[in-house]
Design a protein around this motif. Structure first.
Motif, short mmCIF file in Angstrom:
data_model
loop_
_atom_site.label_atom_id
_atom_site.label_comp_id
_atom_site.label_asym_id
_atom_site.label_seq_id
_atom_site.Cartn_x
_atom_site.Cartn_y
_atom_site.Cartn_z
N ALA A 150 0.84 -1.20 0.00
CA ALA A 150 0.00 0.00 0.00
C ALA A 150 0.88 1.25 0.00
O ALA A 150 0.58 2.23 -0.67
CB ALA A 150 -0.91 -0.01 1.22
N ASP A 151 1.98 1.20 0.73
CA ASP A 151 2.87 2.35 0.86
C ASP A 151 4.30 1.89 0.59
O ASP A 151 4.92 1.27 1.46
CB ASP A 151 2.74 2.94 2.27
CG ASP A 151 3.61 4.16 2.46
OD1 ASP A 151 4.52 4.40 1.64
OD2 ASP A 151 3.39 4.88 3.45
N PRO A 152 4.84 2.18 -0.59
CA PRO A 152 6.20 1.71 -0.92
C PRO A 152 7.25 2.18 0.08
O PRO A 152 8.13 1.40 0.47
CB PRO A 152 6.45 2.30 -2.31
CG PRO A 152 5.09 2.53 -2.89
CD PRO A 152 4.21 2.88 -1.72
N VAL A 153 7.16 3.44 0.51
CA VAL A 153 8.16 3.95 1.46
C VAL A 153 8.12 3.16 2.76
O VAL A 153 9.15 2.75 3.30
CB VAL A 153 7.93 5.46 1.73
CG1 VAL A 153 8.79 5.94 2.90
CG2 VAL A 153 8.25 6.28 0.47
N GLU A 154 6.91 2.90 3.25
CA GLU A 154 6.74 2.14 4.49
C GLU A 154 7.32 0.73 4.34
O GLU A 154 7.94 0.20 5.26
CB GLU A 154 5.25 2.07 4.83
CG GLU A 154 4.92 1.36 6.13
CD GLU A 154 5.52 2.05 7.35
OE1 GLU A 154 5.73 3.27 7.30
OE2 GLU A 154 5.78 1.34 8.36
N SER A 155 7.13 0.14 3.15
CA SER A 155 7.64 -1.22 2.96
C SER A 155 9.17 -1.25 3.01
O SER A 155 9.75 -2.23 3.45
CB SER A 155 7.10 -1.82 1.65
OG SER A 155 7.69 -1.20 0.54
N VAL A 156 9.80 -0.17 2.57
CA VAL A 156 11.27 -0.10 2.68
C VAL A 156 11.67 0.07 4.15
O VAL A 156 12.60 -0.57 4.63
CB VAL A 156 11.84 1.05 1.82
CG1 VAL A 156 13.32 1.27 2.12
CG2 VAL A 156 11.63 0.76 0.33
N LEU A 157 10.93 0.93 4.84
CA LEU A 157 11.28 1.22 6.24
C LEU A 157 11.24 -0.03 7.11
O LEU A 157 11.97 -0.12 8.10
CB LEU A 157 10.34 2.29 6.80
CG LEU A 157 10.59 3.71 6.29
CD1 LEU A 157 9.49 4.66 6.76
CD2 LEU A 157 11.96 4.21 6.75
N THR A 158 10.40 -0.98 6.74
CA THR A 158 10.26 -2.19 7.56
C THR A 158 10.98 -3.40 6.96
O THR A 158 10.83 -4.52 7.45
CB THR A 158 8.77 -2.53 7.76
OG1 THR A 158 8.17 -2.66 6.47
CG2 THR A 158 8.05 -1.43 8.53
N ALA A 159 11.74 -3.17 5.87
CA ALA A 159 12.37 -4.30 5.17
C ALA A 159 13.53 -4.89 5.97
O ALA A 159 14.29 -4.16 6.62
CB ALA A 159 12.84 -3.86 3.79
N GLU A 160 13.67 -6.20 5.88
CA GLU A 160 14.85 -6.88 6.46
C GLU A 160 16.01 -6.93 5.49
O GLU A 160 17.18 -7.01 5.87
CB GLU A 160 14.49 -8.33 6.80
CG GLU A 160 13.50 -8.53 7.91
CD GLU A 160 13.18 -10.01 8.04
OE1 GLU A 160 14.12 -10.81 8.25
OE2 GLU A 160 11.99 -10.37 7.91
N ALA A 161 15.67 -6.97 4.17
CA ALA A 161 16.67 -7.02 3.11
C ALA A 161 15.99 -6.55 1.83
O ALA A 161 14.76 -6.65 1.70
CB ALA A 161 17.20 -8.44 2.93
N ILE A 162 16.77 -6.03 0.90
CA ILE A 162 16.20 -5.52 -0.36
C ILE A 162 16.88 -6.20 -1.53
O ILE A 162 18.11 -6.36 -1.55
CB ILE A 162 16.40 -3.98 -0.46
CG1 ILE A 162 15.56 -3.26 0.60
CG2 ILE A 162 16.03 -3.46 -1.86
CD1 ILE A 162 15.78 -1.76 0.65
N PHE A 163 16.06 -6.57 -2.52
CA PHE A 163 16.60 -7.09 -3.79
C PHE A 163 15.99 -6.29 -4.94
O PHE A 163 14.76 -6.24 -5.08
CB PHE A 163 16.28 -8.57 -3.96
CG PHE A 163 16.53 -9.12 -5.34
CD1 PHE A 163 17.72 -8.83 -6.01
CD2 PHE A 163 15.59 -9.91 -5.99
CE1 PHE A 163 17.96 -9.32 -7.30
CE2 PHE A 163 15.82 -10.41 -7.26
CZ PHE A 163 17.01 -10.11 -7.92
#
Lengths: 239, 239
Positions: free
Chosen positions: B73-86
């Motif tokens: 729903a909120d891309p920024v929020e999903s980054v803020l709570t991410a454990e790792a990014i690909f």
């Protein structure tokens, strides 16, 4: 009424030949006997002096004097007084940025579209003659203020078009895949893919494929089509 | 103190193998047992649903759940709570523009550089991890607001690096010529050219070349150098 006149060449040098050798007959026929001097724009390469020297030698051998815009005191003025313009290849981003930086976009458009002076483009010089440089093959080594280009024609060109190599183990996108990715974007114009060895001649409302290789035409949402030298491409001018 | 952790892969698929197969061991070792979920950013390809499906299957097979940012729903929020990014491959211009459009540049930088969550990039996802996308191979199908990228490292990468083909009759610039044109511009950083099959691991101040192919390093004004897998590239982090 003046006619727009363009000679848009895929590549400056064809394998096994010299600089502009494969299109020299078309250049002479295109410029004819009226034009005495050609204004050269060498912005796509870093070494402008050397580039102008190469171009000057070639155009002199064909019977035309060549002035390079980078030697002019006022680039805009040199366009305003030009009899014909030739923009050579190199890096398309560098070329387009320099055209913007020198305030040349509008003045070249006026001279070519309204006054009808002949325009020759090769490779990067062909890219900038179209709607935009969105379909260049070049590396974005600099950031121009826009990808919109001179817009002499209502479509884009992909120069140096390369067919997929069935034997390659390289996994980067093929040229066709890249052009199709462009057409995934909304409102994108047709892309005329010019293989090395062919060129597009535009005279007013008439466009013709010249040279020795075929062209491939990509339209958004359609299968690409193959076209032979000599084919009439006038329909591309009326999108 | 948190350590910056990056795995920057040249290519998503190696000839003859499956998606991420050639780097799956390195991915597992890199993410380890702590990470349970990976946030995937599929912006480089148009069909995000399908792309997320492919990536999810692969990461699940390696033992990690995968959330795709385009489903959040909120891309920024999903980054803020991410454990790792690909971030996966595709068109680098499209990817970078979407990162800007979704206001993700600063928040991803913070998570990776300050909070030290692991970052995996492949192809376009590797390009955007560097200073800028000036050395991408991709077609500029869209115009991002800048070519400046996430800047996790102080140099650029050219993924899918290709050696010149001595048998080719094509006259377009070689990859090496394109990178050298980039270095003709002032103040341009080093370019690490990663052939398909290799990747760069960064852990804090330590960088190591992994994989099965060599890398070629271009420094402005110097001759390029060849580097073997296993070689220590930590010096690149301190330019």
């Amino acid at each position: 009424m003046t006619l727009k006149r363009l000679l848009l060449v895929s590549n400056s040098t064809l394998y096994g030949g010299g600089y502009l050798e494969h299109c020299q007959d078309q250049i002479q026929k295109f410029l004819g006997g009226q034009v005495k001097r050609v204004l050269f724009i060498p912005y796509a390469l870093q070494d402008r002096d050397n580039y102008a020297k190469t171009a000057r030698q070639k155009f002199q051998s064909l019977g035309y004097a060549l002035d390079s815009i980078h030697e002019a005191a006022d680039p805009v003025e040199s366009v305003l007084t030009a009899e014909a313009i030739f923009i050579g290849g190199g890096n398309t981003f560098r070329l387009l940025k320099a055209l913007y930086d020198n305030n040349l976009i509008q003045v070249i458009r006026k001279k070519v579209i309204e006054d009808g002076i002949p325009y020759i483009g090769s490779s990067a010089g062909t890219n900038v003659a179209t709607v935009s440089i969105n379909t260049t093959n070049d590396m974005p080594i600099v950031y121009p203020p826009s990808l919109q280009a001179l817009g002499f024609v209502p479509f884009n060109i992909n120069p140096h078009y390369l067919d997929p190599n069935a034997n390659s183990k390289h996994m980067g996108e093929t040229r066709e895949q890249r052009i199709k990715q462009y057409h995934e974007e909304p409102d994108t114009p047709h892309v005329l893919a010019l293989r090395e060895g062919c060129m597009l001649l535009v005279e007013g409302n008439k466009a013709t494929l010249l040279g020795i290789t075929k062209a491939r035409l990509f339209k958004r949402g359609e299968c690409p089509t193959e076209h032979e030298p000599g084919e009439d491409f006038s329909f591309l001018l009326n999108q």
